[in-house]
Design a protein around this motif. Structure first.
Motif, mmCIF file in Angstrom:
data_model
loop_
_atom_site.group_PDB
_atom_site.id
_atom_site.type_symbol
_atom_site.label_atom_id
_atom_site.label_comp_id
_atom_site.label_asym_id
_atom_site.label_seq_id
_atom_site.Cartn_x
_atom_site.Cartn_y
_atom_site.Cartn_z
ATOM 1 N N HIS A 128 31.746 -42.539 -10.686
ATOM 2 C CA HIS A 128 32.250 -41.979 -9.423
ATOM 3 C C HIS A 128 32.173 -40.458 -9.449
ATOM 4 C CE1 HIS A 128 34.785 -45.652 -7.988
ATOM 5 N NE2 HIS A 128 33.593 -45.645 -7.431
ATOM 6 N N ALA A 129 32.585 -39.863 -10.556
ATOM 7 C CA ALA A 129 32.574 -38.391 -10.661
ATOM 8 C C ALA A 129 31.156 -37.843 -10.565
ATOM 9 C CB ALA A 129 33.219 -37.958 -11.968
ATOM 10 N N HIS B 224 28.269 -40.899 -1.728
ATOM 11 C CA HIS B 224 28.128 -40.180 -2.995
ATOM 12 C C HIS B 224 28.905 -38.868 -3.030
ATOM 13 C CE1 HIS B 224 25.031 -42.606 -5.161
ATOM 14 N NE2 HIS B 224 24.914 -43.117 -3.957
ATOM 15 N N THR B 225 29.668 -38.618 -1.966
ATOM 16 C CA THR B 225 30.552 -37.452 -1.918
ATOM 17 C C THR B 225 31.897 -37.919 -1.371
ATOM 18 O OG1 THR B 225 30.024 -36.862 0.364
ATOM 19 C CG2 THR B 225 28.624 -35.882 -1.359
ATOM 20 N N LEU C 23 32.395 -31.409 -1.835
ATOM 21 C CA LEU C 23 33.291 -32.326 -2.544
ATOM 22 C C LEU C 23 32.418 -33.393 -3.211
ATOM 23 C CD1 LEU C 23 36.094 -32.736 0.157
ATOM 24 C CD2 LEU C 23 36.252 -31.448 -1.979
ATOM 25 N N ALA C 24 31.538 -32.936 -4.065
ATOM 26 C CA ALA C 24 30.555 -33.807 -4.701
ATOM 27 C C ALA C 24 31.225 -34.871 -5.554
ATOM 28 C CB ALA C 24 29.595 -32.977 -5.546
ATOM 29 N N GLY C 25 30.683 -36.064 -5.480
ATOM 30 C CA GLY C 25 31.218 -37.185 -6.235
ATOM 31 C C GLY C 25 32.323 -37.891 -5.467
ATOM 32 N N CYS D 287 39.451 -42.006 -2.275
ATOM 33 C CA CYS D 287 40.222 -43.250 -2.299
ATOM 34 C C CYS D 287 41.646 -43.061 -1.779
ATOM 35 C CB CYS D 287 40.284 -43.800 -3.723
ATOM 36 S SG CYS D 287 38.656 -44.131 -4.425
ATOM 37 N N HIS D 288 42.236 -41.911 -2.047
ATOM 38 C CA HIS D 288 43.656 -41.685 -1.742
ATOM 39 C C HIS D 288 43.909 -40.877 -0.484
ATOM 40 C CE1 HIS D 288 44.886 -43.651 -5.399
ATOM 41 N NE2 HIS D 288 44.035 -42.911 -6.087
#
Length: 149
Positions: A50-51, A71-72, A79-81, A87-88
């Motif tokens: 994910h990172a 992918h971002t 805000l790459a990754g 998710c939050h």
């Protein structure tokens, strides 16, 4: 008379600005801010796919919306990754320590508890690398953070 005119013009403007600020949409703060309080989780996450999701794209894919939306974080290349807020939810409204120490307050302030529906927005057959997705197994992997000794 000039003072009264000033108040009649400026007061509604000041009220409008205050009201719009109170209802401003939450913003993304980025994983670097999250790690200030969540170092263990950040260190664990930073080693995951994910990172590194944005970096896994080919150069020509990094400009394609259909690639960057998964992918971002929030489709933003800055805000790459797949960062915490992917998710939050955007953290500007729940980042304060007084809010974060209380899960109910955090959720009331916008913290999302991700569901399977959130994950399958990207982990689905539209992805060229999709094989399968098991939410229960994925959650265990994502939350397998090392506990401090």
């Amino acid at each position: 008379m000039k003072v009264r005119s000033f108040h009649l013009v400026c007061l509604p403007i000041l009220i409008a600005v205050a009201v719009s600020a109170a209802y401003a949409a939450p913003t993304y703060i980025g994983a670097d801010k999250c790690k200030l309080c969540h170092k263990i989780q950040y260190d664990s996450w930073s080693k995951t796919k994910h990172a590194k999701a944005f970096n896994s794209l080919k150069p020509e894919e990094k400009a394609k919306k259909e690639c960057t939306e998964c992918h971002t974080t929030a489709g933003k290349t800055e805000l790459a990754g797949i960062q915490c807020e992917a998710c939050h939810g955007p953290g500007s409204d729940y980042k304060a320590i007084g809010v974060m120490k209380d899960k109910a307050k955090s959720i009331a302030a916008g913290l999302k508890v991700p569901t399977e529906k959130d994950c399958v927005a990207c982990h689905n057959k539209k992805s060229p690398t999709f094989k399968s997705f098991n939410f229960a197994e994925a959650v265990k992997k994502v939350h397998d953070h090392k506990k401090p000794a």
